[in-house]
Scaffold this motif. Structure first.
Motif, mmCIF file in Angstrom:
data_model
loop_
_atom_site.group_PDB
_atom_site.id
_atom_site.type_symbol
_atom_site.label_atom_id
_atom_site.label_comp_id
_atom_site.label_asym_id
_atom_site.label_seq_id
_atom_site.Cartn_x
_atom_site.Cartn_y
_atom_site.Cartn_z
ATOM 1 N N LEU A 73 1.012 -1.147 0.120
ATOM 2 C CA LEU A 73 -0.075 -0.140 0.117
ATOM 3 C C LEU A 73 1.043 0.831 -0.111
ATOM 4 O O LEU A 73 0.594 2.640 -0.704
ATOM 5 C CB LEU A 73 -0.816 0.329 1.468
ATOM 6 C CG LEU A 73 -2.510 -0.909 1.145
ATOM 7 C CD1 LEU A 73 -2.837 -0.648 2.300
ATOM 8 C CD2 LEU A 73 -2.818 -1.024 -0.384
ATOM 9 N N SER A 74 2.377 1.090 0.427
ATOM 10 C CA SER A 74 2.837 2.660 0.609
ATOM 11 C C SER A 74 3.547 2.303 -0.810
ATOM 12 O O SER A 74 3.985 3.783 -0.948
ATOM 13 C CB SER A 74 4.222 2.033 1.557
ATOM 14 O OG SER A 74 2.915 1.759 3.419
ATOM 15 N N TRP A 75 3.826 1.907 -1.457
ATOM 16 C CA TRP A 75 4.831 1.387 -2.461
ATOM 17 C C TRP A 75 3.840 2.501 -3.312
ATOM 18 O O TRP A 75 2.874 2.158 -3.951
ATOM 19 C CB TRP A 75 4.757 -0.048 -2.850
ATOM 20 C CG TRP A 75 6.423 0.252 -4.102
ATOM 21 C CD1 TRP A 75 6.148 0.445 -5.302
ATOM 22 C CD2 TRP A 75 7.430 0.174 -3.982
ATOM 23 N NE1 TRP A 75 7.479 0.178 -6.354
ATOM 24 C CE2 TRP A 75 8.102 -0.008 -5.397
ATOM 25 C CE3 TRP A 75 8.036 0.406 -2.631
ATOM 26 C CZ2 TRP A 75 9.255 -0.162 -5.304
ATOM 27 C CZ3 TRP A 75 9.509 -0.569 -2.957
ATOM 28 C CH2 TRP A 75 9.861 -0.075 -3.899
ATOM 29 N N PRO A 76 3.946 3.018 -4.275
ATOM 30 C CA PRO A 76 3.946 4.122 -5.255
ATOM 31 C C PRO A 76 3.541 3.371 -6.620
ATOM 32 O O PRO A 76 4.879 2.665 -7.215
ATOM 33 C CB PRO A 76 4.677 5.148 -5.716
ATOM 34 C CG PRO A 76 6.121 5.260 -4.678
ATOM 35 C CD PRO A 76 5.970 4.041 -3.852
ATOM 36 N N LEU A 77 2.588 2.808 -7.044
ATOM 37 C CA LEU A 77 2.227 2.016 -8.491
ATOM 38 C C LEU A 77 1.817 3.665 -9.788
ATOM 39 O O LEU A 77 1.422 4.514 -9.414
ATOM 40 C CB LEU A 77 1.535 1.574 -8.790
ATOM 41 C CG LEU A 77 1.902 0.185 -7.636
ATOM 42 C CD1 LEU A 77 0.488 -1.221 -6.686
ATOM 43 C CD2 LEU A 77 2.675 -0.350 -8.023
#
Length: 107
Positions: free
Chosen positions: A103-107
């Motif tokens: 959820l924290s990883w920018p996609l």
């Protein structure tokens, strides 16, 4: 505004009730250990608690693929960790870390 005697009394009463409720089971520990029903619950409750935790934490929009894949990935990581290490704490922390990381990883 309530006076300090009222507030102190409320805090003292809350503390006494909380302490009493937490200490009460220890007064009956000898009887509880020999109780067949309590022993049955001790064997079955960890699985039941995990099922309730999973059911209550699955988001409402689980049918949406943007929501489903992080949940499925974290669940898979939790299951794999538990099968490899047989440590519930490690499994829960690992699955939580995977979910938060996704959820924290920018996609």
């Amino acid at each position: 505004m309530p006076d300090s005697l009222y507030l102190s009394s409320a805090i003292a009463l809350s503390t006494a009730v909380t302490f009493g409720l937490r200490a009460l089971p220890f007064a009956f520990i000898a009887k509880l250990r020999s109780n067949a029903f309590i022993n049955y619950l001790a064997l079955r409750m960890p699985l039941g608690i995990m099922v309730v935790l999973v059911a209550s934490t699955v988001p409402a929009g689980i049918a949406d693929p943007a929501v489903a894949w992080p949940v499925a990935t974290a669940l898979a990581a939790t299951v794999v960790l538990h099968l490899l290490k047989s440590n519930a704490v490690l499994s829960v922390l690992g699955g939580t870390a995977v979910y938060v990381g996704i959820l924290s990883w920018p996609l």
